[in-house]
Design a protein around this motif. Structure first.
Motif, short mmCIF file in Angstrom:
data_model
loop_
_atom_site.label_atom_id
_atom_site.label_comp_id
_atom_site.label_asym_id
_atom_site.label_seq_id
_atom_site.Cartn_x
_atom_site.Cartn_y
_atom_site.Cartn_z
N LEU A 153 0.82 -1.21 0.00
CA LEU A 153 0.00 0.00 0.00
C LEU A 153 0.86 1.26 0.00
N LEU A 154 2.05 1.15 0.60
CA LEU A 154 2.96 2.30 0.66
C LEU A 154 3.79 2.46 -0.60
N GLY A 155 3.63 1.54 -1.56
CA GLY A 155 4.30 1.69 -2.83
C GLY A 155 5.60 0.95 -2.99
N TYR A 156 5.95 0.09 -2.06
CA TYR A 156 7.18 -0.69 -2.19
C TYR A 156 7.00 -1.77 -3.26
N PRO A 157 8.08 -2.24 -3.88
CA PRO A 157 7.95 -3.28 -4.91
C PRO A 157 7.26 -4.53 -4.36
N VAL A 158 6.30 -5.03 -5.12
CA VAL A 158 5.52 -6.17 -4.65
C VAL A 158 6.40 -7.41 -4.47
N LEU A 160 9.62 -7.66 -3.68
CA LEU A 160 10.40 -7.56 -2.45
C LEU A 160 9.51 -7.72 -1.22
N SER A 161 8.33 -7.09 -1.26
CA SER A 161 7.41 -7.17 -0.12
C SER A 161 6.98 -8.60 0.14
N LEU A 162 6.65 -9.33 -0.93
CA LEU A 162 6.21 -10.72 -0.78
C LEU A 162 7.35 -11.63 -0.34
N HIS A 163 8.54 -11.41 -0.91
CA HIS A 163 9.68 -12.25 -0.53
C HIS A 163 10.01 -12.04 0.95
N MET A 164 10.02 -10.80 1.39
CA MET A 164 10.23 -10.50 2.80
C MET A 164 9.17 -11.20 3.65
N ALA A 165 7.90 -11.10 3.23
CA ALA A 165 6.80 -11.71 3.99
C ALA A 165 6.94 -13.22 4.04
N LYS A 166 7.34 -13.81 2.93
CA LYS A 166 7.49 -15.27 2.87
C LYS A 166 8.52 -15.76 3.88
N VAL A 167 9.56 -14.95 4.12
CA VAL A 167 10.59 -15.34 5.07
C VAL A 167 10.14 -15.11 6.51
N ILE A 168 9.66 -13.91 6.80
CA ILE A 168 9.40 -13.58 8.21
C ILE A 168 8.13 -14.20 8.76
N GLU A 169 7.21 -14.69 7.89
CA GLU A 169 6.03 -15.35 8.44
C GLU A 169 6.40 -16.67 9.13
N CYS A 170 7.59 -17.17 8.87
CA CYS A 170 8.07 -18.38 9.55
C CYS A 170 9.01 -18.04 10.70
N GLU A 224 1.25 -17.11 -5.25
CA GLU A 224 0.48 -16.29 -4.34
C GLU A 224 -0.89 -16.02 -4.95
N PRO A 225 -1.87 -15.55 -4.16
CA PRO A 225 -3.21 -15.33 -4.72
C PRO A 225 -3.22 -14.42 -5.94
N GLY A 226 -2.38 -13.38 -5.94
CA GLY A 226 -2.41 -12.42 -7.04
C GLY A 226 -1.44 -12.68 -8.16
N GLY A 227 -0.60 -13.70 -8.03
CA GLY A 227 0.39 -13.96 -9.07
C GLY A 227 1.51 -14.84 -8.57
N THR A 228 2.67 -14.77 -9.24
CA THR A 228 3.80 -15.64 -8.94
C THR A 228 4.99 -14.82 -8.47
N GLU A 250 11.18 -10.81 -7.97
CA GLU A 250 10.26 -10.17 -8.89
C GLU A 250 8.87 -10.79 -8.74
N PHE A 251 7.86 -10.01 -9.11
CA PHE A 251 6.47 -10.49 -9.02
C PHE A 251 5.82 -10.39 -10.38
N VAL A 252 5.19 -11.50 -10.80
CA VAL A 252 4.46 -11.52 -12.06
C VAL A 252 2.98 -11.65 -11.73
#
Length: 415
Positions: A153-158, A160-170, A224-228, A250-252
């Protein structure tokens, strides 16, 4: 807050996997910390599996904490339950895709699910955050979404945001040594830095990169729900002995977001029989002996019941060739499933007696061929459930499925 890792029982029963004492303790800690910091708290997969009973139970705990600590806050809830009719419509249109070797459910299978949930993504959590909450409490939610929605929502690259989330959720499973300690991720437009809150757990380039293998068949592509999320270009660099810097994901996006759905149906009451076998003769014919005893018991107790044996040492965990079977000892965990607990217990007791005295080739003694850990050896195993739905739903009406509602929480004396 949860997942379906503990299996179908909690989704089917509506119970929490964690003890309520610990749930309340942990919620009190994060709730008071977030309110004091003025930072919205996002909780996903409420109460373990995220169905309506889990969501309601978690709201009740938040109310208790508010009353006891004198807290007031704006709560936004996200309901994640699906009606069976919607799933059947998707099934009939060919829009349900199994995740792994799941059989196609029948209409009765879907209707008989105790609870069906959808796993919401960032788009739904963004709707919740638009209502200016202090706390967002979601039913079933994608693990990465609760961490990636803010930076997206703050405009960061999707990516990077998802990769970060994938790591820290564990948490600190990405560290050496791995653990369950909290992780801090610091994100910018070029990458993110990982740091465990435990000074003895170190995020190294090797340990963080290896985390891409966790729960993934393909370490380079995460659906992920919105892409790969594509990790082909990911790079991992040590900042120091404790921290690692990550960049390059990267996010597709997918043209139409997909929805993972989960549904659990009641199988029956379960009773478990636990025993050990050390008799050399019985070890050579255990599967045949169990089948023969089941056949005998069915003549004594006709009816709708099942026996599910697990022979530890002879392939209970994974398929083993006969030459790798344990030759000195095996463990028996036998499930008995029936429509009611009395029948399951009766079958288990009769099966036990007949197995104790079963005549197998090379038998030297007429009893004592089994060793029991407990007395009585028949242990009530509560109800059993199975996953009917573990599928991806295409063209799902996300706004209809995920109901977002706001409410005020405050102690009764403030209200």
């Amino acid at each position: 807050m949860g997942s379906i890792d503990p299996g179908p029982y909690y989704l089917g029963s509506g119970e929490m996997a964690a003890p309520m004492t610990m749930v309340k303790r942990d919620l009190a800690l994060v709730l008071t910390a977030s309110l004091n910091a003025g930072v919205p708290l996002i909780i996903g997969s409420a109460g373990t599996a995220g169905a309506r009973p889990h969501l309601e139970a978690t709201v009740a705990v938040l109310r208790e904490i508010a009353c006891e600590k004198g807290l007031s806050f704006r709560l936004v809830t996200v309901k994640s339950d699906l009606h069976a009719e919607m799933v059947l419509t998707s099934l009939n249109k060919g829009e349900l895709e199994p995740i792994g070797p799941m059989p196609e459910p029948s209409a009765d299978d879907v209707i008989n699910c105790q609870h069906i949930v959808g796993q919401c993504g960032t788009e739904t959590l963004a709707r919740a955050l638009a209502l200016d909450p202090d706390v967002v409490l979601a039913g079933r939610a994608c693990d990465t979404a609760i961490f990636s929605v803010f930076p997206e929502l703050l405009g960061y690259p999707v990516g990077l945001s998802l990769h970060m989330a994938k790591v820290i959720e564990c948490t600190s499973l990405c560290c050496q040594p791995g653990g369950r300690d909290a992780m801090l991720a610091t994100l910018d437009a070029d990458g993110f830095t990982l740091e465990s809150m435990n000074p003895a757990c170190h995020a190294t380039p090797a340990s963080v990169a290896a985390h891409a293998l966790y729960e993934q068949a393909n370490p380079y592509e995460v659906e992920e729900p919105g892409g790969t999320l594509r990790l082909h270009g990911a790079r991992y660099e040590a900042v120091d002995a404790h921290r690692t810097r990550v960049r390059g994901a990267e996010f597709v996006p997918r043209e139409n977001p997909t929805l993972k759905i989960e549904g659990a149906a009641y199988v029956g009451s379960r009773v478990v029989l636990i025993a050990g076998v050390a008799d050399p003769g019985l070890l050579t014919c255990l599967p045949e002996a169990l089948a023969a005893v089941e056949e005998k018991v069915r003549t004594l107790l006709p009816g709708d019941w099942r026996v599910v044996p697990h022979i530890y040492g002879q392939g209970a965990v994974r398929t083993l060739p006969p030459e790798q079977f344990s030759s000195h000892e095996a463990g028996l965990v036998i499930e008995f499933l029936a429509h009611d607990a009395d029948m399951a217990m009766t079958v288990a007791s009769v099966f036990k007696q007949n197995l104790l005295h079963h005549a197998f080739p090379q038998r030297l003694t007429t009893a004592g061929n089994l060793a029991f850990c407990f007395t009585p050896p028949e242990l009530a195993g509560r109800e059993a459930y199975r996953f009917v739905l573990y599928h991806v739903m295409h063209n799902a009406p996300l706004d209809q499925i995920f109901q977002v509602e706001a409410q005020s929480i405050a102690p009764a004396w403030i209200q």
